[in-house]
Design an enzyme around this catalytic site. Sequence first.
Site, short mmCIF file in Angstrom:
data_model
loop_
_atom_site.label_atom_id
_atom_site.label_comp_id
_atom_site.label_asym_id
_atom_site.label_seq_id
_atom_site.Cartn_x
_atom_site.Cartn_y
_atom_site.Cartn_z
N HIS A 28 38.23 40.08 30.26
CA HIS A 28 38.79 38.73 30.25
C HIS A 28 40.20 38.75 30.79
O HIS A 28 40.92 39.72 30.57
CB HIS A 28 38.80 38.15 28.82
CG HIS A 28 38.88 36.67 28.81
ND1 HIS A 28 40.08 36.01 28.85
CD2 HIS A 28 37.91 35.73 28.82
CE1 HIS A 28 39.84 34.71 28.87
NE2 HIS A 28 38.53 34.51 28.86
N ASP A 35 30.39 35.08 27.08
CA ASP A 35 29.11 35.05 27.79
C ASP A 35 28.15 36.14 27.34
O ASP A 35 26.95 36.03 27.57
CB ASP A 35 29.34 35.17 29.30
CG ASP A 35 29.97 33.91 29.85
OD1 ASP A 35 29.40 32.84 29.61
OD2 ASP A 35 31.02 34.00 30.49
N1 COA Z 1 32.92 45.53 34.08
C1 COA Z 1 33.50 46.64 34.59
N2 COA Z 1 34.79 46.70 34.92
C2 COA Z 1 35.54 45.61 34.71
C3 COA Z 1 35.01 44.43 34.16
C4 COA Z 1 33.64 44.42 33.84
N3 COA Z 1 33.09 43.34 33.32
N4 COA Z 1 35.99 43.51 34.05
C5 COA Z 1 37.10 44.10 34.52
N5 COA Z 1 36.83 45.35 34.91
C6 COA Z 1 37.77 46.30 35.50
C7 COA Z 1 37.94 45.98 36.97
O1 COA Z 1 37.01 46.66 37.79
C8 COA Z 1 39.36 46.42 37.22
O2 COA Z 1 39.39 47.82 37.33
P1 COA Z 1 40.34 48.54 38.41
O3 COA Z 1 41.73 48.14 37.98
O4 COA Z 1 40.01 49.97 38.24
O5 COA Z 1 39.96 47.97 39.73
C9 COA Z 1 40.06 46.07 35.92
O6 COA Z 1 39.04 46.09 34.92
C10 COA Z 1 40.71 44.68 35.95
O7 COA Z 1 39.70 43.74 36.31
P2 COA Z 1 39.90 42.42 37.13
O8 COA Z 1 38.59 41.96 37.69
O9 COA Z 1 41.04 42.61 38.09
O10 COA Z 1 40.37 41.47 35.97
P3 COA Z 1 40.54 39.92 36.08
O11 COA Z 1 41.49 39.53 35.04
O12 COA Z 1 40.82 39.51 37.48
O13 COA Z 1 39.07 39.38 35.78
C11 COA Z 1 37.11 38.74 34.75
C12 COA Z 1 38.63 38.87 34.60
C13 COA Z 1 36.57 37.99 33.53
C14 COA Z 1 36.79 37.94 36.00
C15 COA Z 1 36.48 40.15 34.82
O14 COA Z 1 36.72 40.86 33.62
C16 COA Z 1 35.01 40.09 35.14
O15 COA Z 1 34.64 40.00 36.31
N6 COA Z 1 34.12 40.14 34.09
C17 COA Z 1 32.71 40.02 34.32
C18 COA Z 1 32.32 38.57 34.52
C19 COA Z 1 32.37 37.78 33.24
O16 COA Z 1 31.88 38.21 32.20
N7 COA Z 1 32.94 36.58 33.33
C20 COA Z 1 33.04 35.67 32.21
C21 COA Z 1 34.44 35.55 31.73
S1 COA Z 1 34.53 34.63 30.22
#
Ligand code: COA
Length: 380
Positions: A258, A309
């Site tokens: 998140h 989710d």
């Molecule tokens: N699975 C595996 N790795 C994850 C992850 C996940 N669900 N969520 C974050 N990470 C990792 C990323 O790969 C990244 O790693 P890195 O620094 O080695 O590249 C790090 O954690 C930071 O992630 P990032 O995507 O930059 O964080 P964000 O704040 O931009 O994104 C979300 C937040 C929610 C978009 C992200 O956690 C995600 O894509 N989750 C899955 C989708 C989801 O469940 N969405 C519903 C949100 S309520």
Amino acid sequence: MGKGGLEDVVAAQSAICDVDGTAGRLIYCGYDIHDLAEHSTFEEVIYLLWNGQLPTKSELEGLNKLLRTSRALPPAVIEAMKKFPKEAMPMEALRTAVSMLSMYDKEAEEMDKEANLRKAVKLTAQIPTIVAYIDLIRNDKPVVAPREEGSLAENFLYMLSGGTMPNEVAVRSLDIALILHADHELNASTFAARVAAATLTDFYSATVAAIGALKGPLHGGANQEVIKMLIEMGTVDNVLPHLQKMFANHEKVMGFGHRVYKTEDPRAFHLRKMSEELGKRAGDTKWYEMSRKVEEQVKGDKGLNANVDFYSASVYYMLGIPIDLYTPIFAMSRMSGWAAHILEQYANNRLIRPRAEYVGKRDQKWVPFEKRQQLEAANK
Ligand code: COA
């Protein structure tokens, strides 16, 4: 330039909802989400989000009456929905049907507060009807008229089943899920709604912008990806090898992580409990057990917590809801939050227009077509 994705940027003042990502706390208008999930109904929460205070009995009855009598769709929208391609994604169909509603609302362009509140009521009442009809129509079943009684959750399940009254456990489970998804500060879809509203476009256009943003797999689309992953895993024993493969391929595990929460998402607590209880009632705890195993593993290996989710997926699955309706159900709930934010934006509006840091070329010389081709050839 910050960390990208507007991380930690405060883009608006709001009195609707606060997320404390460090403490794992979520409040709607000062009320803790745990209290609301345990004691309130979704309709009470809608009133709270739109008015900043919990309703008295008569205020709630007033809102309930309005919501219940606003559920039916204009016949022209139902006819149009029957012509949508059968294989259309429910979120595409929802986005299109909501956009159509504005053309059948004489007040669509009225911008005074009362007219906008009426639109908030209509959209919150009509979206569940649209979602149920999407499923009935694509399965060649007759549409069921909404009842002018009962809660939004009860009436939705009634329509979705083709006209059978749902049991109390299913109704309360969905009602709690709707409370938990109702608002979440400046999440992507709510921000999209506020950006659109800030141009002083109409309420429907701002809602369509929000639905488009919610559809994405990084936002509301994640819940259906979660259940697809669990189905692919198939058994508790398969969880570990499946996750290891995902980690090796650097795939994201949907339903985890998140932007704001650095600890457990307080909404996940209730959904986890519901997933377990529904599994026990049905005598089938497999989906809950698999979810627990995934959660332990992702937390242990990646330090990531389950978000809203993750457990909503197994809850909806246990309720027998078709998988591609999970995100539209998120929209049914979040409509109440979008409405609160659109109203708040209109009440104290300034155009939202940030800047970009320009990183492109400068001082390019314009050249006619013939010379561009020559330059292209010379550069090859
Ligand atoms: N699975 C595996 N790795 C994850 C992850 C996940 N669900 N969520 C974050 N990470 C990792 C990323 O790969 C990244 O790693 P890195 O620094 O080695 O590249 C790090 O954690 C930071 O992630 P990032 O995507 O930059 O964080 P964000 O704040 O931009 O994104 C979300 C937040 C929610 C978009 C992200 O956690 C995600 O894509 N989750 C899955 C989708 C989801 O469940 N969405 C519903 C949100 S309520």
